[in-house]
Scaffold this motif. Structure first.
Motif, PDB file in Angstrom:
ATOM      1  N   MET A   1       0.831  -1.203   0.000  1.00  0.00           N
ATOM      2  CA  MET A   1       0.000   0.000   0.000  1.00  0.00           C
ATOM      3  C   MET A   1       0.866   1.254   0.000  1.00  0.00           C
ATOM      4  SD  MET A   1      -3.155  -0.947  -0.148  1.00  0.00           S
ATOM      5  CE  MET A   1      -4.391  -2.157   0.349  1.00  0.00           C
ATOM      6  N   LYS A   2       1.937   1.235   0.748  1.00  0.00           N
ATOM      7  CA  LYS A   2       2.835   2.385   0.799  1.00  0.00           C
ATOM      8  C   LYS A   2       3.430   2.670  -0.574  1.00  0.00           C
ATOM      9  CE  LYS A   2       6.968   4.206   3.105  1.00  0.00           C
ATOM     10  NZ  LYS A   2       7.619   4.579   1.830  1.00  0.00           N
ATOM     11  N   ARG A   3       3.854   1.622  -1.271  1.00  0.00           N
ATOM     12  CA  ARG A   3       4.427   1.814  -2.619  1.00  0.00           C
ATOM     13  C   ARG A   3       3.403   2.438  -3.552  1.00  0.00           C
ATOM     14  NH1 ARG A   3       7.025  -3.282  -1.761  1.00  0.00           N
ATOM     15  NH2 ARG A   3       5.384  -4.338  -2.938  1.00  0.00           N
ATOM     16  N   LYS A   4       2.172   1.983  -3.469  1.00  0.00           N
ATOM     17  CA  LYS A   4       1.124   2.539  -4.327  1.00  0.00           C
ATOM     18  C   LYS A   4       0.874   4.008  -3.991  1.00  0.00           C
ATOM     19  CE  LYS A   4      -1.404  -1.734  -5.410  1.00  0.00           C
ATOM     20  NZ  LYS A   4      -0.560  -2.738  -4.764  1.00  0.00           N
ATOM     21  N   MET A   5       0.791   4.316  -2.707  1.00  0.00           N
ATOM     22  CA  MET A   5       0.559   5.703  -2.309  1.00  0.00           C
ATOM     23  C   MET A   5       1.688   6.621  -2.759  1.00  0.00           C
ATOM     24  SD  MET A   5      -0.999   5.342   1.544  1.00  0.00           S
ATOM     25  CE  MET A   5      -2.630   4.654   1.846  1.00  0.00           C
ATOM     26  N   ASP A   6       2.894   6.100  -2.783  1.00  0.00           N
ATOM     27  CA  ASP A   6       4.060   6.899  -3.165  1.00  0.00           C
ATOM     28  C   ASP A   6       4.194   7.073  -4.670  1.00  0.00           C
ATOM     29  OD1 ASP A   6       4.768   7.193  -0.521  1.00  0.00           O
ATOM     30  OD2 ASP A   6       6.229   5.558  -0.529  1.00  0.00           O
ATOM     31  N   THR A   7       3.622   6.147  -5.445  1.00  0.00           N
ATOM     32  CA  THR A   7       3.913   6.135  -6.886  1.00  0.00           C
ATOM     33  C   THR A   7       2.704   6.311  -7.795  1.00  0.00           C
ATOM     34  OG1 THR A   7       3.742   3.709  -6.981  1.00  0.00           O
ATOM     35  CG2 THR A   7       5.920   4.650  -6.503  1.00  0.00           C
ATOM     36  N   THR A   8       1.491   6.067  -7.311  1.00  0.00           N
ATOM     37  CA  THR A   8       0.350   6.036  -8.228  1.00  0.00           C
ATOM     38  C   THR A   8      -0.087   7.419  -8.683  1.00  0.00           C
ATOM     39  OG1 THR A   8      -1.827   5.038  -8.597  1.00  0.00           O
ATOM     40  CG2 THR A   8      -1.475   6.124  -6.476  1.00  0.00           C
ATOM     41  N   ARG A   9       0.190   8.446  -7.897  1.00  0.00           N
ATOM     42  CA  ARG A   9      -0.299   9.786  -8.172  1.00  0.00           C
ATOM     43  C   ARG A   9       0.618  10.533  -9.145  1.00  0.00           C
ATOM     44  NH1 ARG A   9       1.814  14.101  -5.296  1.00  0.00           N
ATOM     45  NH2 ARG A   9      -0.267  14.990  -5.015  1.00  0.00           N
ATOM     46  N   THR A  10       0.085  11.591  -9.737  1.00  0.00           N
ATOM     47  CA  THR A  10       0.890  12.526 -10.517  1.00  0.00           C
ATOM     48  C   THR A  10       1.058  13.806  -9.706  1.00  0.00           C
ATOM     49  OG1 THR A  10      -1.078  13.421 -11.613  1.00  0.00           O
ATOM     50  CG2 THR A  10       0.097  11.632 -12.722  1.00  0.00           C
ATOM     51  N   GLU A  11       2.163  14.492  -9.910  1.00  0.00           N
ATOM     52  CA  GLU A  11       2.399  15.742  -9.189  1.00  0.00           C
ATOM     53  C   GLU A  11       1.483  16.836  -9.713  1.00  0.00           C
ATOM     54  OE1 GLU A  11       4.292  16.199  -6.554  1.00  0.00           O
ATOM     55  OE2 GLU A  11       4.879  14.080  -6.577  1.00  0.00           O
ATOM     56  N   ASN A  12       1.077  17.714  -8.815  1.00  0.00           N
ATOM     57  CA  ASN A  12       0.209  18.824  -9.164  1.00  0.00           C
ATOM     58  C   ASN A  12       0.603  20.011  -8.312  1.00  0.00           C
ATOM     59  OD1 ASN A  12      -2.156  20.650  -9.024  1.00  0.00           O
ATOM     60  ND2 ASN A  12      -3.221  19.058 -10.159  1.00  0.00           N
ATOM     61  N   PRO A  13       0.917  21.169  -8.914  1.00  0.00           N
ATOM     62  CA  PRO A  13       1.421  22.299  -8.135  1.00  0.00           C
ATOM     63  C   PRO A  13       0.430  22.802  -7.080  1.00  0.00           C
ATOM     64  CG  PRO A  13       0.852  22.974 -10.378  1.00  0.00           C
ATOM     65  CD  PRO A  13       0.834  21.486 -10.353  1.00  0.00           C
ATOM     66  N   TYR A  14      -0.861  22.586  -7.299  1.00  0.00           N
ATOM     67  CA  TYR A  14      -1.852  23.021  -6.324  1.00  0.00           C
ATOM     68  C   TYR A  14      -1.963  22.060  -5.150  1.00  0.00           C
ATOM     69  CZ  TYR A  14      -3.539  26.322  -9.853  1.00  0.00           C
ATOM     70  OH  TYR A  14      -3.628  27.346 -10.776  1.00  0.00           O
ATOM     71  N   TRP A  15      -1.538  20.798  -5.350  1.00  0.00           N
ATOM     72  CA  TRP A  15      -1.805  19.756  -4.370  1.00  0.00           C
ATOM     73  C   TRP A  15      -0.551  18.953  -4.025  1.00  0.00           C
ATOM     74  CZ3 TRP A  15      -6.382  21.454  -3.316  1.00  0.00           C
ATOM     75  CH2 TRP A  15      -7.223  21.912  -4.338  1.00  0.00           C
ATOM     76  N   PRO A  16       0.479  19.573  -3.481  1.00  0.00           N
ATOM     77  CA  PRO A  16       1.654  18.798  -3.042  1.00  0.00           C
ATOM     78  C   PRO A  16       1.313  17.984  -1.809  1.00  0.00           C
ATOM     79  CG  PRO A  16       1.850  21.075  -2.303  1.00  0.00           C
ATOM     80  CD  PRO A  16       0.607  21.013  -3.170  1.00  0.00           C
ATOM     81  N   LEU A  17       1.906  16.802  -1.695  1.00  0.00           N
ATOM     82  CA  LEU A  17       1.749  16.034  -0.458  1.00  0.00           C
ATOM     83  C   LEU A  17       2.497  16.749   0.655  1.00  0.00           C
ATOM     84  CD1 LEU A  17       2.086  12.291  -1.545  1.00  0.00           C
ATOM     85  CD2 LEU A  17      -0.005  13.597  -1.097  1.00  0.00           C
ATOM     86  N   LYS A  18       1.862  16.938   1.775  1.00  0.00           N
ATOM     87  CA  LYS A  18       2.491  17.710   2.858  1.00  0.00           C
ATOM     88  C   LYS A  18       2.218  17.052   4.219  1.00  0.00           C
ATOM     89  CE  LYS A  18      -1.553  20.697   3.164  1.00  0.00           C
ATOM     90  NZ  LYS A  18      -2.098  22.050   3.121  1.00  0.00           N
TER      91      LYS A  18
END
Length: 486
Positions: A469-486
């Protein structure tokens, strides 16, 4: 066998081709129609998974929606696009999950007043554009939009809707007695009574307009997206027979604007006072039930019911704003959490599909599906090739048609939510549900097959599942300037 009927070779060829076509239709489970079906998608605002009788509600009356479910198919594992309005609706319209969509939260751009939200871009293809431009549908959105103000790239007329009427600003939709709305991008005044008071309830306005749209002469099929604005706060409803039937039935804690109410301090001070918030909430649900019945009756009166697919859902789980008390009504049933949670109560929503003569009655499906599946499902129903369209969706046409053996399944569903101090992420993969409330934090793991209420975190018992699950959470998304992971 008498072969005299087949003496004409051209007739024989035609009949053999028709037989082959029917055989193909039978093998896919898809009904062959003379024309594409009409489509009505009804979305309500902040209704919990357990707010309808067919999903276990025992206090609030919803006979028409219960009947709709009995005459069609009820999904028990259908998920909203997000746990708040804007990203959930964007996911529905664009077929993208919140790891890939432009809109991943309620975001104020600064271009407009509160509720203006981040608009869809020209390149964000919607269901409206798909059906209007590629399948020749007449399209309408009536109700709450929230994906682009007038003059922006995301307003309805730029996103495939030839007709629109309602709220563009989603915060404006908090008030159920509007003084103005937008019709086709133009601001229009809503009538007032002789005392200058707001008189017309938004859902009544929208249902009336939707019925008129259905009644219009038709030269081609239509897609109607009816986005009703309740049971979202404010807790104001017409004081008619429905409200009176619930008034006095419950022990009430009055909600006072800007002061202590049943849900604590109204810090925004935006919602109007309500002396009977429980009665108002129950009335909202029953009024929605009546509104849906009016739509169904309009289809029947026009002889359109057997060639119209009607779908009904909510944009996220129940809320506790403006005096609403979801715990009292058990609005989320056995599910943990509510609006603004990525637990099941925030994102698992009611979903009913009805199509007399095509969808068999009395079906209950546990197929795991989501808002981002709707676009590709409708595309398949109208025979559109959308190989060029980016989507995380999977068509659930086989499930609608009762051909579950041919139903493709998701490897997993992914959500992210950006509000507050940290970004939240969640994954649903078969029986497993993983939640991470901080990109650097621990992952919670729940076995939904044995623990639907997400009470027991079993992460310690299944470290290999947690790592996946951690690998998926880290890799499945695309970067978006409005929505950085924080």
């Amino acid at each position: 066998m008498n072969n005299s009927h087949f003496s004409n070779p051209l007739l024989l060829i035609f009949l053999l081709a028709a037989a082959a076509c029917c055989s193909s239709c039978a093998s896919t489970g898809k009904k062959e129609l003379q024309e594409n079906p009409n489509i009505v998608y009804i979305l309500v605002d902040d209704m919990g998974y357990g707010d309808l009788g067919t999903y276990g509600q025992e206090i609030i009356e919803t006979p028409h929606l219960d009947k709709l479910a009995a005459e069609g198919i009820k999904f028990t594992q259908h998920y909203a696009g997000s746990t708040v309005c804007a990203p959930s609706r964007a996911s529905l319209m664009t077929g993208r999950d919140t790891g890939h969509s432009r809109v991943r939260g309620n975001y104020e751009t600064g271009k407009y007043s509160f509720g203006g939200e981040l608009e869809l871009r020209e390149e964000d293809l919607t269901i409206g554009e798909l059906l209007q431009d590629r399948a020749g549908y007449r399209t309408a959105v009536i109700g709450k939009w929230g994906m682009g103000m007038n003059g922006s790239s995301g307003e309805p007329k730029n996103k495939g809707f030839s007709y629109s009427y309602g709220f563009l600003n989603q915060a404006h939709a908090h008030w159920h007695y509007p003084t103005y709305l937008f019709r086709n991008g133009e601001k229009v005044k809503v009538a007032e009574n002789q005392n200058g008071k707001r008189e017309y309830f938004s859902n009544d306005i929208f249902t009336d307009d939707a019925v008129e749209f259905i009644k219009e002469p038709k030269k081609k099929p239509f897609f109607l997206y009816l986005a009703l604005t309740t049971p979202h706060a404010e807790m104001l409803v017409p004081e008619d027979s429905i409200f009176e039937n619930y008034k006095g039935k419950f022990e009430e804690v009055p909600f006072v604007r800007g002061k202590q109410g049943s849900d604590g301090i109204d810090s925004l001070g935006v919602y109007h006072s309500q002396a009977y918030p429980k009665a108002a909430y129950a009335s909202m649900i029953t009024r929605i039930d009546n509104d849906v019945n009016r739509i169904i009756q309009a289809l029947k009166d026009g002889g359109l019911d057997t060639n119209t697919l009607v779908m009904f859902s909510s944009d996220n789980g129940s809320h506790s704003e403006g005096g609403a008390n979801p715990e009292y009504f058990d609005s989320n049933g056995l599910l943990r959490g509510a609006k603004r949670d990525l637990y099941e109560g925030g994102i698992r929503v009611p979903f009913i599909a009805w199509w007399p003569g095509t969808i068999k009655p009395r079906q209950v499906s546990d197929h795991i599906s989501s808002f981002w599946d709707v676009m590709i499902t409708l595309a398949e129903l109208v025979d559109l090739n959308i190989e060029d369209v980016e989507t995380e969706g999977i068509s659930f046409v086989p499930t609608l048609m009762g051909n579950t053996l041919k139903q493709e399944k998701h490897d997993y569903l992914y959500w992210e939510f950006h509000e507050g101090k940290h970004s939240h992420q969640a994954i649903r993969e078969e029986r497993w549900k993983a939640i991470r409330k901080n990109p650097l934090g621990n992952i919670e793991l729940y076995d939904l097959k044995t623990d639907l209420s997400e009470e027991s975190d079993v992460a310690r018992n299944f470290p290999e599942i947690v790592e996946q699950m951690k690998r998926k959470m880290d890799t499945t998304r695309t970067e978006n300037p409005y929505w950085p992971l924080k």
